[in-house]
Each structure stands twice: as structure tokens, then as C-alpha cells.
Motif scaffolding. Structure first.
Motif, PDB file in Angstrom:
ATOM      1  N   HIS A   1      93.517  -1.100  46.312  1.00  0.00           N
ATOM      2  CA  HIS A   1      93.239  -0.082  45.539  1.00  0.00           C
ATOM      3  C   HIS A   1      94.423   0.371  44.804  1.00  0.00           C
ATOM      4  O   HIS A   1      95.453   0.207  44.797  1.00  0.00           O
TER       5      HIS A   1
ATOM      6  N   SER B   1      82.635  -2.275  42.369  1.00  0.00           N
ATOM      7  CA  SER B   1      82.221  -1.882  43.642  1.00  0.00           C
ATOM      8  C   SER B   1      81.691  -1.065  44.256  1.00  0.00           C
ATOM      9  O   SER B   1      82.026  -0.033  43.370  1.00  0.00           O
ATOM     10  N   HIS B   2      80.907  -1.259  44.879  1.00  0.00           N
ATOM     11  CA  HIS B   2      79.676   0.106  45.432  1.00  0.00           C
ATOM     12  C   HIS B   2      78.945   1.121  44.443  1.00  0.00           C
ATOM     13  O   HIS B   2      79.128   2.106  44.175  1.00  0.00           O
TER      14      HIS B   2
ATOM     15  N   HIS C   1      79.526  -0.036  52.400  1.00  0.00           N
ATOM     16  CA  HIS C   1      78.502   1.664  52.284  1.00  0.00           C
ATOM     17  C   HIS C   1      77.764   1.981  51.767  1.00  0.00           C
ATOM     18  O   HIS C   1      76.925   2.983  51.695  1.00  0.00           O
TER      19      HIS C   1
END
Ligand SMILES: [Zn+2]
Ligand SMILES: [Zn+2]
Length: 242
Positions: free
Chosen positions: A43, A157-158, A187
Motif C-alpha cells: 500500500h 485495483s478492485h 475482494h
């Protein structure tokens, strides 16, 4: 029935953010899973609690360079899963980090410190409270679209997890900027319903494990089930082939 093989996992976490494994453990897990490429994408540093400490990006780059000669059978890449910080599409990757990483993923996360504290915090709250989600859809969509236009992003992402978005608009911007949208195996997004909505736009997808433990590196089971049900061909997925 087509047999899709995923050859790269670009979305794995380590102890540098909130994963359990070391960089070395993720690499070994990827080799055991038969992958050709492994990406470490922890992250961005503006994620409160989970983010990589700013100075650790240099450390991660050095660690990877040292490990490469030991594991010549696999390509080892350093990425980052950046946070989208505001409606203008700023992300927590500056020139220094950009110079250290091989690619940038970006996504929306509740725990990120917004650039505009008040507006950003209101938006986090609206995304967090389900019945109010629709109020933040326009903001979230513009933030994602602007992030793709403003930054060189490899994969979103997701998309759709944690924040309601206008998916068609996001797909349009992804095509325009050559960005892939992730089918995240952990997810549930993009979901089957979301894939069916946008697959015919021709947008590119990337499958990611989002592994937070070495044993999950290269685990794409859930994503592959959605891909199969949606009838998406391997050519539309940047990290798969037959
Ligand atoms: Zn994420
Ligand atoms: Zn992640």
C-alpha cells in the motif's frame, strides 16, 4: 471450454504493509505456484496504518535487487498499490517512488489520508455507510477517471470494491489511457455482474490474488470462476494465456 493460465501475479502484499510474508516468501510461493512473474505491490504511504513507510521503498528496491540473482527462474517486480487521494485523481506516488517502482496500481481505500481533509473525509464516510453510497458515486468516478488521466497507472485495483462507481465511465477512461481493470480474487470485484456489463467495451482486465499471506500468492480460483462464467477470453486479460 477454454483453459486460462495466469502467468503473473502483480498484486501481492508483504510485511512492508500489512501482509504476513516477506518478499522472499512471496517469491518462493510464486515459483511453487508456477508463475513467471511476481509483483510486490504494498500500500501507498498515505494509507494510515497499512501504508509502506516512505523510506522503505528504497529498502524494498534494494532487497529485490539482492534477491534477483537467487531466483533467476522468475521475474521479480516492485510495484505499489497507491491510494487515490482526491477528486482530481492525485495518488500517493511522487517522483522518487515512481523512480523506484516498476509499475503503479491504484485503488480506493477508506484508510487513506485525503488531500482535502474535509471533502475527502465526507466522501470516505459516504462510501462507508451503505445507504448513502449513491451520494458519493459521482465523486468516486471522477477521482478514478482523473487518476488514470493524470498518472501512468498499470492496473486499477478492485474497482467497485469499497466505493460505488459508474463502471461504464471508468471502463471508457481505462481504454483511453491503456489501463487494466482488476479482477481481484480476494475482494469479489470486478464481480460477475460487473464483468458482464463492461466486457464488450473491449477494456483490458488483469487478474490479481491480492494475497496477504504467501500461501495465497498465485491463488486465482475465485477470479477465474467469474472469468469463466462471464465468458471472457484470455486475450482480454493482460496476465493470462491459454
Ligand atoms: Zn486494495
Ligand atoms: Zn491489495
Amino acid at each position: 471450454m477454454q483453459e486460462i493460465r495466469v502467468f503473473a501475479d502483480y498484486h501481492t502484499h508483504t510485511v512492508y504493509s500489512h501482509g504476513r510474508g516477506s518478499v522472499r516468501e512471496n517469491i518462493e510461493a510464486a515459483i511453487n505456484a508456477g508463475l513467471e512473474k511476481i509483483g510486490i505491490a504494498d500500500h501507498g504511504y498515505r494509507h494510515l496504518g497499512f501504508g509502506v513507510r516512505y523510506e522503505n521503498f528504497d529498502k524494498m528496491r534494494n532487497e529485490i535487487e539482492k534477491l534477483k540473482p537467487e531466483y533467476r527462474e522468475i521475474d521479480i517486480l516492485l510495484g505499489v498499490e497507491a491510494n487515490i487521494l482526491d477528486i482530481e485523481g492525485r495518488i500517493d506516488v511522487d517522483e522518487h517512488i515512481r523512480g523506484l517502482v516498476d509499475y503503479v496500481m491504484a485503488g480506493y481505500h477508506f484508510g487513506s489520508m485525503p488531500t482535502h481533509i474535509v471533502r475527502g473525509s465526507i466522501n470516505h464516510a459516504l462510501n462507508y455507510i451503505k445507504p448513502l453510497n449513491h451520494l458519493s458515486r459521482e465523486y468516486n468516478t471522477r477521482a478514478l477517471v482523473n487518476a488514470m488521466r493524470r498518472n501512468d497507472i498499470f492496473i486499477i485495483s478492485h474497482p467497485g470494491a469499497k466505493a460505488s462507481i459508474n463502471l461504464e465511465k471508468v471502463a471508457e477512461a481505462a481504454i483511453e489511457t491503456s489501463t487494466a481493470l482488476e479482477i481481484n480474487s480476494s475482494h469479489g470485484h470486478l464481480s460477475l455482474e460487473e464483468l458482464l456489463r463492461i466486457k464488450d467495451t473491449g477494456v483490458s482486465f488483469a487478474i490479481g490474488s491480492d494475497a496477504h499471506r504467501p500461501q495465497d500468492v498465485g491463488n486465482f480460483t475465485d477470479a477465474l470462476q467469474r472469468v469463466e462464467k462471464a465468458g471472457i477470453a484470455h486475450q482480454q486479460i493482460i496476465n493470462s494465456r491459454r
